[in-house]
Enzyme design. Structure first.
Site, PDB file in Angstrom:
ATOM      1  N   ARG A 102       0.874  -1.181   0.000  1.00 51.18           N
ATOM      2  CA  ARG A 102       0.000   0.000   0.000  1.00 51.18           C
ATOM      3  C   ARG A 102       0.904   1.221   0.000  1.00 51.18           C
ATOM      4  O   ARG A 102       1.740   1.388   0.889  1.00 51.18           O
ATOM      5  CB  ARG A 102      -0.907   0.008   1.240  1.00 51.18           C
ATOM      6  CG  ARG A 102      -1.558   1.359   1.483  1.00 51.18           C
ATOM      7  CD  ARG A 102      -2.602   1.333   2.563  1.00 51.18           C
ATOM      8  NE  ARG A 102      -3.791   0.601   2.151  1.00 51.18           N
ATOM      9  CZ  ARG A 102      -4.967   0.712   2.777  1.00 51.18           C
ATOM     10  NH1 ARG A 102      -5.102   1.504   3.818  1.00 51.18           N
ATOM     11  NH2 ARG A 102      -5.999   0.013   2.358  1.00 51.18           N
ATOM     12  N   GLN A 132     -10.321  -3.889  -2.465  1.00 59.69           N
ATOM     13  CA  GLN A 132     -11.596  -3.431  -1.926  1.00 59.69           C
ATOM     14  C   GLN A 132     -12.730  -3.716  -2.911  1.00 59.69           C
ATOM     15  O   GLN A 132     -13.779  -4.251  -2.550  1.00 59.69           O
ATOM     16  CB  GLN A 132     -11.530  -1.915  -1.661  1.00 59.69           C
ATOM     17  CG  GLN A 132     -12.839  -1.334  -1.145  1.00 59.69           C
ATOM     18  CD  GLN A 132     -13.174  -1.831   0.243  1.00 59.69           C
ATOM     19  OE1 GLN A 132     -12.337  -1.768   1.128  1.00 59.69           O
ATOM     20  NE2 GLN A 132     -14.389  -2.320   0.448  1.00 59.69           N
ATOM     21  N   ASP A 223     -17.390   7.241  -0.319  1.00 58.65           N
ATOM     22  CA  ASP A 223     -16.056   7.087   0.271  1.00 58.65           C
ATOM     23  C   ASP A 223     -15.737   8.403   0.970  1.00 58.65           C
ATOM     24  O   ASP A 223     -16.429   9.417   0.782  1.00 58.65           O
ATOM     25  CB  ASP A 223     -15.042   6.798  -0.859  1.00 58.65           C
ATOM     26  CG  ASP A 223     -13.605   6.618  -0.369  1.00 58.65           C
ATOM     27  OD1 ASP A 223     -13.407   6.332   0.836  1.00 58.65           O
ATOM     28  OD2 ASP A 223     -12.679   6.748  -1.197  1.00 58.65           O
ATOM     29  N   CYS A 263     -16.418   1.785   1.689  1.00 59.34           N
ATOM     30  CA  CYS A 263     -15.220   0.948   1.886  1.00 59.34           C
ATOM     31  C   CYS A 263     -14.702   1.034   3.316  1.00 59.34           C
ATOM     32  O   CYS A 263     -13.980   0.140   3.762  1.00 59.34           O
ATOM     33  CB  CYS A 263     -14.137   1.376   0.909  1.00 59.34           C
ATOM     34  SG  CYS A 263     -13.721   3.126   1.010  1.00 59.34           S
ATOM     35  N   ARG A 291     -13.519  -8.711   2.495  1.00 59.91           N
ATOM     36  CA  ARG A 291     -12.107  -8.472   2.184  1.00 59.91           C
ATOM     37  C   ARG A 291     -11.301  -9.743   2.481  1.00 59.91           C
ATOM     38  O   ARG A 291     -10.422 -10.118   1.728  1.00 59.91           O
ATOM     39  CB  ARG A 291     -11.564  -7.303   3.028  1.00 59.91           C
ATOM     40  CG  ARG A 291     -12.213  -5.948   2.781  1.00 59.91           C
ATOM     41  CD  ARG A 291     -11.910  -5.440   1.401  1.00 59.91           C
ATOM     42  NE  ARG A 291     -10.489  -5.399   1.153  1.00 59.91           N
ATOM     43  CZ  ARG A 291      -9.664  -4.390   1.499  1.00 59.91           C
ATOM     44  NH1 ARG A 291     -10.170  -3.319   2.071  1.00 59.91           N
ATOM     45  NH2 ARG A 291      -8.374  -4.432   1.221  1.00 59.91           N
TER      46      ARG A 291
HETATM   47  N1  NVA Z   1     -10.137   6.864  -0.735  1.00 61.14           N
HETATM   48  C1  NVA Z   1      -9.700   6.369   0.548  1.00 61.14           C
HETATM   49  C2  NVA Z   1      -9.921   4.893   0.634  1.00 61.14           C
HETATM   50  C3  NVA Z   1      -9.556   4.275   1.966  1.00 61.14           C
HETATM   51  C4  NVA Z   1      -9.759   2.796   1.999  1.00 61.14           C
HETATM   52  C5  NVA Z   1      -8.237   6.737   0.734  1.00 61.14           C
HETATM   53  O1  NVA Z   1      -7.459   6.598  -0.204  1.00 61.14           O
HETATM   54  O2  NVA Z   1      -7.893   7.182   1.835  1.00 61.14           O
HETATM   55  N1   CP Z   2     -11.196  -0.140   3.204  1.00 58.92           N
HETATM   56  C1   CP Z   2      -9.892  -0.194   3.538  1.00 58.92           C
HETATM   57  O1   CP Z   2      -8.995  -0.428   2.716  1.00 58.92           O
HETATM   58  O2   CP Z   2      -9.660   0.015   4.861  1.00 58.92           O
HETATM   59  P1   CP Z   2      -8.220   0.235   5.514  1.00 58.92           P
HETATM   60  O3   CP Z   2      -7.702   1.548   4.988  1.00 58.92           O
HETATM   61  O4   CP Z   2      -8.485   0.266   6.989  1.00 58.92           O
HETATM   62  O5   CP Z   2      -7.333  -0.890   5.110  1.00 58.92           O
END
Ligand code: NVA
Ligand code: CP
Length: 304
Positions: A102, A132, A223, A263, A291
């Site tokens: 990530r 997701q 979101d 999400c 998930r």
């Molecule tokens: N759009 C959000 C999704 C989190 C799972 C972010 O990138 O923070």
């Molecule tokens: N939805 C999601 O990816 O949650 P986290 O950011 O907590 O992993």
């Protein structure tokens, strides 16, 4: 299906997406029956999380462990200065059997995958969140058994919207993305989705009108307005996105049996009200649970 990476929904065909969902549903059922799979026995995985996470991090840890593998969390990797992505990829390839990452720039994940000799899984970038969205597709399928599904996505045209556009286009769902002016998904994302949709008859629409998007929808999805890394813009975004809040009034414009999706993490009082997220129509914790099953399915199909 030889699944050798999981980086972007549009790398997958409709058949491959369905195969992942079918495997996820089987694993969910098997777990209830007490079946244990050891597909990842003797295998180790590097989890590189440059951004925070609750669901993705924990569900990957649990998925790997339940399949008999060994997760290794790397919070301070060399990525971003100490050495090149190429060298990180080559080094990790000598130790572990897969990388779950990530980070901010999507290009980093693409590059890591190019140089690594092992599968790379995208656990969210600024551009996409395929793990997701595949879980969300499972949740949609658990709730509807009909030919045409209509999705209304309200809010920022960012990673979730991009992956949802790709999923809808590939699987044949109709989607309307409603965002404030200047916050729509990027043009290349819309173009790609419209191109993919030619094959499946999916209808891709972009609007600035949240009411129009929700009318007749089966799924209302939102979101956060302020994604990770945008914290400095939060105050301004709360103002710009105010009319896109999914509240009872807006949600009632959707179909009677519509579901609410998010999400998570949610910002109650901003993009979503307690009334809707805590209602019987909300499936947000099913999404979170799925998930685990979809990520187990991805790993199962990669290493079986
Ligand atoms: N759009 C959000 C999704 C989190 C799972 C972010 O990138 O923070
Ligand atoms: N939805 C999601 O990816 O949650 P986290 O950011 O907590 O992993």
């Amino acid at each position: 299906m030889p699944l050798n990476k999981f980086i972007n929904i549009s790398d997958l065909s409709k058949e491959e997406i369905e195969e992942i969902i079918n495997m996820a549903m089987l694993l969910k059922k098997e777990a209830k029956e007490g079946v244990v799979r050891n597909t990842l026995k003797g295998k180790s995985f590097a989890l590189i999380f440059v951004k925070p996470s609750t669901r993705t991090f924990v569900s990957f840890h649990v998925a790997i462990t339940q399949l008999g593998g060994h997760p290794i969390s790397i919070h301070q990797s060399s990525m971003g200065g100490r050495e090149s992505l190429h060298d990180v990829a080559k080094t990790l390839s000598r130790y572990v059997d897969g990388i779950i990452i990530r980070t901010f720039a999507h290009e980093e994940v693409e590059q890591l995958s190019k140089y690594a000799d092992i599968p790379v899984i995208n656990a969210l970038t600024d551009k996409y969140h395929p793990c997701q969205i595949i879980a969300d597709y499972m949740t949609i399928k658990e709730n509807f058994n009909k030919e045409k599904i209509k999705i209304a996505y309200l809010g920022d045209g960012f990673n979730i919207a991009n992956s949802l556009l790709q999923l809808s286009a590939i699987t044949g769902m109709d989607i309307t993305v409603a965002s404030p002016k200047g916050f729509e998904p990027e043009n290349d994302m819309i173009k790609e989705a419209k191109h993919l949709a030619l094959k499946t008859n999916s209808k891709i629409s972009i609007t600035n009108d949240p009411n129009k998007a929700v009318l007749g929808a089966d799924v209302v999805y939102t979101d956060t307005w302020t994604s990770m890394g945008m914290e400095e813009e939060a105050k301004q975004r709360i103002k710009v996105f105010a009319s896109y809040q999914v509240n009872q009034r807006l949600f009632s414009l959707a179909n009677k049996d519509a579901i609410f999706m998010h999400c998570l993490p949610a910002h109650r009082g901003q993009e979503i009200t307690d009334e809707v997220i805590d209602s019987s129509r909300s499936v947000v914790f099913d999404q979170a649970e799925n998930r685990l099953w979809t990520q187990k399915a991805i790993l199962q199909l990669m290493y079986q």
